[in-house]
Scaffold this motif. Structure first.
Motif, PDB file in Angstrom:
ATOM      1  N   SER A 131       0.841  -1.197   0.000  1.00 33.20           N
ATOM      2  CA  SER A 131       0.000   0.000   0.000  1.00 33.20           C
ATOM      3  C   SER A 131       0.875   1.244   0.000  1.00 33.20           C
ATOM      4  CB  SER A 131      -0.913   0.005   1.228  1.00 33.20           C
ATOM      5  OG  SER A 131      -0.135   0.092   2.414  1.00 33.20           O
ATOM      6  N   GLY A 132       0.257   2.396  -0.246  1.00 33.09           N
ATOM      7  CA  GLY A 132       1.020   3.636  -0.312  1.00 33.09           C
ATOM      8  C   GLY A 132       1.768   3.950   0.962  1.00 33.09           C
ATOM      9  N   ILE A 133       1.103   3.772   2.114  1.00 33.45           N
ATOM     10  CA  ILE A 133       1.751   4.074   3.381  1.00 33.45           C
ATOM     11  C   ILE A 133       2.870   3.088   3.678  1.00 33.45           C
ATOM     12  CG2 ILE A 133       0.083   2.696   4.698  1.00 33.45           C
ATOM     13  CD1 ILE A 133       1.838   5.942   5.837  1.00 33.45           C
ATOM     14  N   GLU A 134       2.690   1.825   3.252  1.00 38.25           N
ATOM     15  CA  GLU A 134       3.741   0.830   3.467  1.00 38.25           C
ATOM     16  C   GLU A 134       4.954   1.135   2.606  1.00 38.25           C
ATOM     17  OE1 GLU A 134       1.509  -3.295   4.699  1.00 38.25           O
ATOM     18  OE2 GLU A 134       1.316  -2.631   2.611  1.00 38.25           O
ATOM     19  N   ARG A 135       4.726   1.560   1.352  1.00 39.40           N
ATOM     20  CA  ARG A 135       5.858   1.928   0.484  1.00 39.40           C
ATOM     21  C   ARG A 135       6.586   3.156   1.041  1.00 39.40           C
ATOM     22  NH1 ARG A 135       2.288   0.964  -3.879  1.00 39.40           N
ATOM     23  NH2 ARG A 135       2.117   3.207  -4.267  1.00 39.40           N
ATOM     24  N   PHE A 136       5.812   4.114   1.548  1.00 39.06           N
ATOM     25  CA  PHE A 136       6.425   5.318   2.118  1.00 39.06           C
ATOM     26  C   PHE A 136       7.312   4.963   3.309  1.00 39.06           C
ATOM     27  CE2 PHE A 136       6.318   8.695   5.326  1.00 39.06           C
ATOM     28  CZ  PHE A 136       6.846   9.758   4.606  1.00 39.06           C
ATOM     29  N   ASN A 137       6.794   4.142   4.236  1.00 38.53           N
ATOM     30  CA  ASN A 137       7.575   3.757   5.410  1.00 38.53           C
ATOM     31  C   ASN A 137       8.800   2.933   5.035  1.00 38.53           C
ATOM     32  OD1 ASN A 137       5.846   5.053   7.202  1.00 38.53           O
ATOM     33  ND2 ASN A 137       4.577   3.226   7.534  1.00 38.53           N
ATOM     34  N   THR A 138       8.629   2.031   4.077  1.00 40.08           N
ATOM     35  CA  THR A 138       9.741   1.179   3.647  1.00 40.08           C
ATOM     36  C   THR A 138      10.846   2.010   3.011  1.00 40.08           C
ATOM     37  OG1 THR A 138       8.180  -0.640   3.252  1.00 40.08           O
ATOM     38  CG2 THR A 138      10.359  -0.844   2.263  1.00 40.08           C
ATOM     39  N   THR A 139      10.497   3.141   2.427  1.00 33.49           N
ATOM     40  CA  THR A 139      11.495   4.021   1.803  1.00 33.49           C
ATOM     41  C   THR A 139      12.101   4.993   2.801  1.00 33.49           C
ATOM     42  OG1 THR A 139      10.280   3.919  -0.289  1.00 33.49           O
ATOM     43  CG2 THR A 139      11.888   5.692  -0.035  1.00 33.49           C
ATOM     44  N   ILE A 140      11.252   5.588   3.651  1.00 32.48           N
ATOM     45  CA  ILE A 140      11.725   6.674   4.515  1.00 32.48           C
ATOM     46  C   ILE A 140      12.517   6.171   5.704  1.00 32.48           C
ATOM     47  CG2 ILE A 140       9.816   6.894   6.148  1.00 32.48           C
ATOM     48  CD1 ILE A 140      11.523   9.762   4.223  1.00 32.48           C
ATOM     49  N   PHE A 141      12.210   4.970   6.198  1.00 35.98           N
ATOM     50  CA  PHE A 141      12.909   4.476   7.384  1.00 35.98           C
ATOM     51  C   PHE A 141      14.399   4.258   7.132  1.00 35.98           C
ATOM     52  CE2 PHE A 141       9.106   4.549   9.537  1.00 35.98           C
ATOM     53  CZ  PHE A 141       9.141   3.941  10.778  1.00 35.98           C
ATOM     54  N   PRO A 142      14.801   3.572   6.060  1.00 37.25           N
ATOM     55  CA  PRO A 142      16.246   3.437   5.833  1.00 37.25           C
ATOM     56  C   PRO A 142      16.935   4.766   5.547  1.00 37.25           C
ATOM     57  CG  PRO A 142      14.984   2.528   3.994  1.00 37.25           C
ATOM     58  CD  PRO A 142      14.025   2.788   5.093  1.00 37.25           C
ATOM     59  N   LEU A 143      16.207   5.709   4.891  1.00 31.68           N
ATOM     60  CA  LEU A 143      16.795   7.030   4.662  1.00 31.68           C
ATOM     61  C   LEU A 143      17.050   7.750   5.976  1.00 31.68           C
ATOM     62  CD1 LEU A 143      14.759   8.322   1.572  1.00 31.68           C
ATOM     63  CD2 LEU A 143      17.128   7.519   1.628  1.00 31.68           C
ATOM     64  N   ALA A 144      16.067   7.678   6.888  1.00 30.95           N
ATOM     65  CA  ALA A 144      16.231   8.317   8.193  1.00 30.95           C
ATOM     66  C   ALA A 144      17.378   7.678   8.965  1.00 30.95           C
ATOM     67  CB  ALA A 144      14.932   8.217   8.993  1.00 30.95           C
ATOM     68  N   MET A 145      17.465   6.353   8.934  1.00 38.51           N
ATOM     69  CA  MET A 145      18.569   5.678   9.621  1.00 38.51           C
ATOM     70  C   MET A 145      19.913   6.108   9.049  1.00 38.51           C
ATOM     71  SD  MET A 145      17.318   1.767  10.397  1.00 38.51           S
ATOM     72  CE  MET A 145      16.899   1.399   8.683  1.00 38.51           C
ATOM     73  N   SER A 146      19.963   6.271   7.730  1.00 42.60           N
ATOM     74  CA  SER A 146      21.214   6.676   7.081  1.00 42.60           C
ATOM     75  C   SER A 146      21.621   8.086   7.503  1.00 42.60           C
ATOM     76  CB  SER A 146      21.060   6.614   5.563  1.00 42.60           C
ATOM     77  OG  SER A 146      20.754   5.300   5.136  1.00 42.60           O
ATOM     78  N   VAL A 147      20.645   8.985   7.582  1.00 39.80           N
ATOM     79  CA  VAL A 147      20.941  10.370   7.980  1.00 39.80           C
ATOM     80  C   VAL A 147      21.496  10.409   9.396  1.00 39.80           C
ATOM     81  CG1 VAL A 147      19.897  12.604   8.519  1.00 39.80           C
ATOM     82  CG2 VAL A 147      19.267  11.419   6.411  1.00 39.80           C
ATOM     83  N   PHE A 148      20.861   9.713  10.317  1.00 39.21           N
ATOM     84  CA  PHE A 148      21.331   9.708  11.705  1.00 39.21           C
ATOM     85  C   PHE A 148      22.687   9.023  11.830  1.00 39.21           C
ATOM     86  CE2 PHE A 148      16.670  10.079  12.677  1.00 39.21           C
ATOM     87  CZ  PHE A 148      16.752  11.340  13.240  1.00 39.21           C
ATOM     88  N   LEU A 149      22.883   7.925  11.082  1.00 37.76           N
ATOM     89  CA  LEU A 149      24.159   7.223  11.132  1.00 37.76           C
ATOM     90  C   LEU A 149      25.282   8.089  10.573  1.00 37.76           C
ATOM     91  CD1 LEU A 149      25.791   4.693  11.722  1.00 37.76           C
ATOM     92  CD2 LEU A 149      25.143   3.818   9.449  1.00 37.76           C
TER      93      LEU A 149
END
Length: 393
Positions: free
Chosen positions: A360-378
């Motif tokens: 679903s749209g929200i699942e695709r959004f979360n699947t994309t944004i979570f690794p990006l957020a982890m990368s930014v913090f790392l």
């Protein structure tokens, strides 16, 4: 002799107001005879007070020493209780030439603020962890049944919920009040020095302006120093930094040599700032936080001079750089762990099983944004540690 008692909750968050209130009570013919700081209880006797001006201080040593200069100016201890003391002066406020030191009070307020921030971070982490467990279940295509079980201790449950709500409200109030109090205490000692005209070297401005945005410079302060110095050498003079510290405004000027220095302080230290100003440094930015304060300083110099340094002690530089690396590691690591747990336990397996575009749209959004957020913090953590190793080398 009759006594009058007052209860003033959170009085220590409003020191100047409390001092003014004690002074007003003195004018009405009341003398402060006893006070209990922890109980916020003040006791007055109905007798005239010889003091016109009052000050309240906090001293961890419980000694409350009074320097000779303050004694000569008319200050004396009116009342004290463990770490707190009330001082009085027979002169009017505008006639008093000295003031009571507030350093320990500011340190105490900073620690209280840190406690409340830790509490709210814990709350956010706890709620986020629960959400990370429930949201994937809610978004799942699998059917499930929710059964509501009545708690046998429902009174205790509601009571604890009410207590937690009350504590949260007190925490919000405390953070807001302490932030305002920090601003008032700062204004009490010195006026803002932000972006005053440098007395070392006049700067001719043209009126042509340019704005640049710098996000995350705190993870590599040495690089922002070099960048600002290069802007000055290319004819762009820094005139303003917004409160968030990301928007830098420059104005076209003559090419000048400026040494910039970015300082990280565990807590606000006005004495250190006054020392730097007396040494000829101009403060062009200071962050609003009192427990994790950043400041940017500069000083003009000529080609015949050696480039000045605000701190030439390598060991203290290394300690400051280590503090930067540790603080951002402690701040961002729990977020990375939380996001990583959610992503690798639920989102990634679901995407691999069903296919990314079948989500679903929200699942695709979360699947994309979570690794990006982890990368930014790392990356932020790695930049902070890279800064430390550059300073150490």
């Amino acid at each position: 002799m009759s006594y009058t008692h007052f209860w003033k909750p959170f009085w220590s968050y409003h020191i100047q107001s409390t001092e003014h209130w004690v002074g007003e009570m003195s004018k009405k013919g009341y003398t402060l005879t006893h006070f209990q700081p922890k109980l916020s209880r003040f006791t007055f006797s109905e007798e005239a007070s010889p003091h016109e001006t009052f000050a309240i201080s906090f001293d961890r040593s419980k000694q409350h020493p009074l320097p000779k200069a303050l004694e000569a100016d008319g200050w004396e201890v009116v009342n004290k209780k463990r770490k707190w003391a009330v001082y009085g002066n027979t002169k009017q406020k505008d006639e008093v030439k000295t003031s009571i030191v507030r350093d320990n009070l500011e340190s105490r307020n900073s620690k209280i603020s840190m406690f409340w921030w830790a509490y709210f971070l814990y709350m956010i982490f706890s709620i986020s962890l629960q959400a990370s467990l429930l949201i994937p279940l809610y978004l799942s295509n699998d059917s499930f049944t929710v059964t509501r079980v009545e708690s046998p201790m429902w009174i205790l449950t509601y009571f604890m919920a009410a207590v937690q709500m009350g504590v949260t409200i007190i925490g919000i109030y405390s953070l807001i009040a302490l932030k305002k109090e920090s601003r008032r205490l700062s204004e009490e000692v010195t006026q803002s020095q932000l972006l005053e005209d440098s007395t070392d070297k006049p700067v001719t401005l043209s009126g042509e302006r340019r704005t640049k945005f710098k996000v995350g410079w705190m993870y590599a302060p040495d690089k922002i120093e070099t960048w600002l110095e290069e802007k000055e050498q290319s004819g762009w003079h820094l005139i303003h930094v917004n409160k968030g510290g990301v928007k830098f405004q420059f104005e076209r000027s003559d090419k000048n040599l400026y040494a910039y220095s970015v300082l990280f302080e565990g807590r606000a230290d006005r004495n250190a700032h006054a020392f730097h100003s007396e040494a000829g440094w101009e403060r062009v930015y200071v962050s609003g936080s009192s427990w994790q304060q950043w400041s940017i300083w500069r000083q003009a110099y000529s080609e015949e001079m050696e480039k000045p340094e605000i701190n030439d002690d390598l060991e203290s530089k290394q300690r400051a750089a280590m503090s930067v690396a540790k603080i951002y590691t402690l701040m961002f690591s729990p977020i990375i762990v939380l996001f990583g747990f959610n992503f690798f336990s639920f989102m990634l397996p679901n995407a691999l099983e069903q296919g990314y575009f079948s989500l679903s749209g929200i699942e695709r959004f979360n699947t994309t944004i979570f690794p990006l957020a982890m990368s930014v913090f790392l990356i932020s953590i790695l930049r902070a540690w890279a800064y430390y190793f550059r300073v150490r080398s």
